[in-house]
Design a protein around this motif. Structure first.
Motif, PDB file in Angstrom:
ATOM      1  N   GLU A  92       0.839  -1.192   0.000  1.00 45.88           N
ATOM      2  CA  GLU A  92       0.000   0.000   0.000  1.00 45.88           C
ATOM      3  C   GLU A  92       0.876   1.245   0.000  1.00 45.88           C
ATOM      4  O   GLU A  92       1.960   1.269   0.571  1.00 45.88           O
ATOM      5  N   GLY A  93       0.407   2.283  -0.659  1.00 44.94           N
ATOM      6  CA  GLY A  93       1.139   3.534  -0.678  1.00 44.94           C
ATOM      7  C   GLY A  93       1.237   4.151   0.706  1.00 44.94           C
ATOM      8  O   GLY A  93       0.357   3.960   1.555  1.00 44.94           O
TER       9      GLY A  93
ATOM     10  N   ALA B 190      -7.323   2.965  -5.010  1.00 44.98           N
ATOM     11  CA  ALA B 190      -6.172   3.453  -4.245  1.00 44.98           C
ATOM     12  C   ALA B 190      -4.825   3.018  -4.812  1.00 44.98           C
ATOM     13  O   ALA B 190      -3.828   3.733  -4.619  1.00 44.98           O
ATOM     14  N   PRO B 191      -4.697   1.866  -5.507  1.00 44.32           N
ATOM     15  CA  PRO B 191      -3.384   1.516  -6.061  1.00 44.32           C
ATOM     16  C   PRO B 191      -2.793   2.552  -7.013  1.00 44.32           C
ATOM     17  O   PRO B 191      -1.593   2.515  -7.301  1.00 44.32           O
TER      18      PRO B 191
ATOM     19  N   HIS C 152       9.858   9.242  -9.173  1.00 40.63           N
ATOM     20  CA  HIS C 152       9.389   7.920  -9.600  1.00 40.63           C
ATOM     21  C   HIS C 152       8.232   7.449  -8.715  1.00 40.63           C
ATOM     22  O   HIS C 152       8.020   7.980  -7.618  1.00 40.63           O
ATOM     23  N   ALA C 153       7.507   6.460  -9.222  1.00 43.63           N
ATOM     24  CA  ALA C 153       6.427   5.814  -8.465  1.00 43.63           C
ATOM     25  C   ALA C 153       6.347   4.366  -8.906  1.00 43.63           C
ATOM     26  O   ALA C 153       6.672   4.030 -10.049  1.00 43.63           O
ATOM     27  N   MET C 154       5.889   3.505  -7.994  1.00 41.17           N
ATOM     28  CA  MET C 154       5.742   2.083  -8.273  1.00 41.17           C
ATOM     29  C   MET C 154       4.271   1.705  -8.117  1.00 41.17           C
ATOM     30  O   MET C 154       3.650   1.994  -7.089  1.00 41.17           O
ATOM     31  N   LEU C 155       3.716   1.029  -9.135  1.00 40.62           N
ATOM     32  CA  LEU C 155       2.310   0.652  -9.128  1.00 40.62           C
ATOM     33  C   LEU C 155       2.147  -0.842  -9.360  1.00 40.62           C
ATOM     34  O   LEU C 155       2.947  -1.464 -10.066  1.00 40.62           O
ATOM     35  N   ARG C 156       1.095  -1.417  -8.789  1.00 45.82           N
ATOM     36  CA  ARG C 156       0.756  -2.807  -9.073  1.00 45.82           C
ATOM     37  C   ARG C 156       0.325  -2.940 -10.528  1.00 45.82           C
ATOM     38  O   ARG C 156      -0.524  -2.193 -11.003  1.00 45.82           O
TER      39      ARG C 156
END
Length: 268
Positions: free
Chosen positions: A222-223, A237-238, A252-256
């Motif tokens: 979870e963020g 929310a992801p 940067h960002a990491m997503l499912r």
């Protein structure tokens, strides 16, 4: 799916981010969300429901919350980008569609099927928001509706980037989910109302960030940012680690992106 993602990832997909729209409970705009991500203060007197001006007043009142939030953020993103809404192909991403209407439909079909509301029936389809958008905006461009469980936003973003890579100049991405109710809430939980939209283009624009994506094996929790904490109960929310990163000018960002897959977004 994994083989397809690997092939797509090898093409180094990217886009210029021209405009952002955002709406969550207590955060009725991207400006409000960005300020909250930085100082943790919610604006006073935030509206309880979006009110998309794209719809006529009667339609605005009757539209489901999912449609209202999708159109609100879509219109805001187009305005921020300075793009004509009618000219853009669109991708609408929602994990659940509208579970309140789905619950109504299931309960009514089980108890009194002849009394199903025609209006609720036509609002029950997964692409209802896309339909309202194309009618309200007068958009004759293609509209796509996507669902991919907790990877819905990442797969919607991938679809938008592939459309750009395939020749589209600009694409509108809209993501949204609402609260689940009834028996469905025990198996597909979601809380509150959340929506966001991005206008993405192929060409660089002065002052606009560039997004580059790549896929790797792994998992994402979870963020932890302010926006992710604020709306963590919502099914969409992801997507929020990306918006926390944009609000805080992070790189940067990491997503499912699916089972065992992660989308890494570099912001530059």
């Amino acid at each position: 799916m994994s083989a397809h993602v690997d092939i797509v990832a090898a093409t180094a997909l990217g886009a210029t981010l021209e405009g952002i729209g955002f709406w969550a409970n207590g955060l009725p705009s991207w400006d409000a969300a960005r300020a909250f991500a930085q100082d943790g203060v919610l604006p006073a007197d935030a509206p309880a429901r979006p009110s998309p001006q794209l719809l006529a007043p009667n339609e605005r009142r009757r539209a489901p919350e999912t449609v209202a939030v999708a159109l609100e953020v879509a219109q805001a993103a187009c305005a921020a980008a300075g793009r004509e809404a009618a000219a853009l192909p669109s991708v609408f991403a929602s994990t659940h569609g509208d579970l309140a209407i789905t619950d109504y439909m299931c309960a009514t079909l089980a108890s009194d099927p002849r009394s199903v509301s025609p209006t609720r029936f036509h609002n029950s389809v997964h692409n209802a928001a896309a339909g309202y958008w194309t009618i309200g905006a007068g958009a004759m461009q293609p509209a796509t509706a996507i669902s991919a469980f907790d990877a819905t936003f990442a797969q919607g973003l991938l679809e938008a980037l592939v459309q750009l890579d395939s020749g589209s100049d600009t694409v509108l991405l809209v993501a949204y989910d609402s609260q689940s109710i009834g028996p469905l809430a025990t198996v597909t939980p979601s809380q509150g109302l959340l929506g966001a939209a991005l206008v993405l283009s192929r060409q660089p624009r002065a002052g606009a960030p560039r997004l580059q994506v790549e896929f790797t094996d792994g998992s994402v929790g979870e963020g932890t940012g302010a926006l992710a904490r604020h709306a963590r109960g919502n099914a969409m929310a992801p997507m929020l680690p990306l918006f926390d990163a944009l609000a805080r000018n992070e790189d940067h960002a990491m997503l499912r992106a699916g089972p065992g897959r992660v989308m890494r977004i570099t912001i530059g």
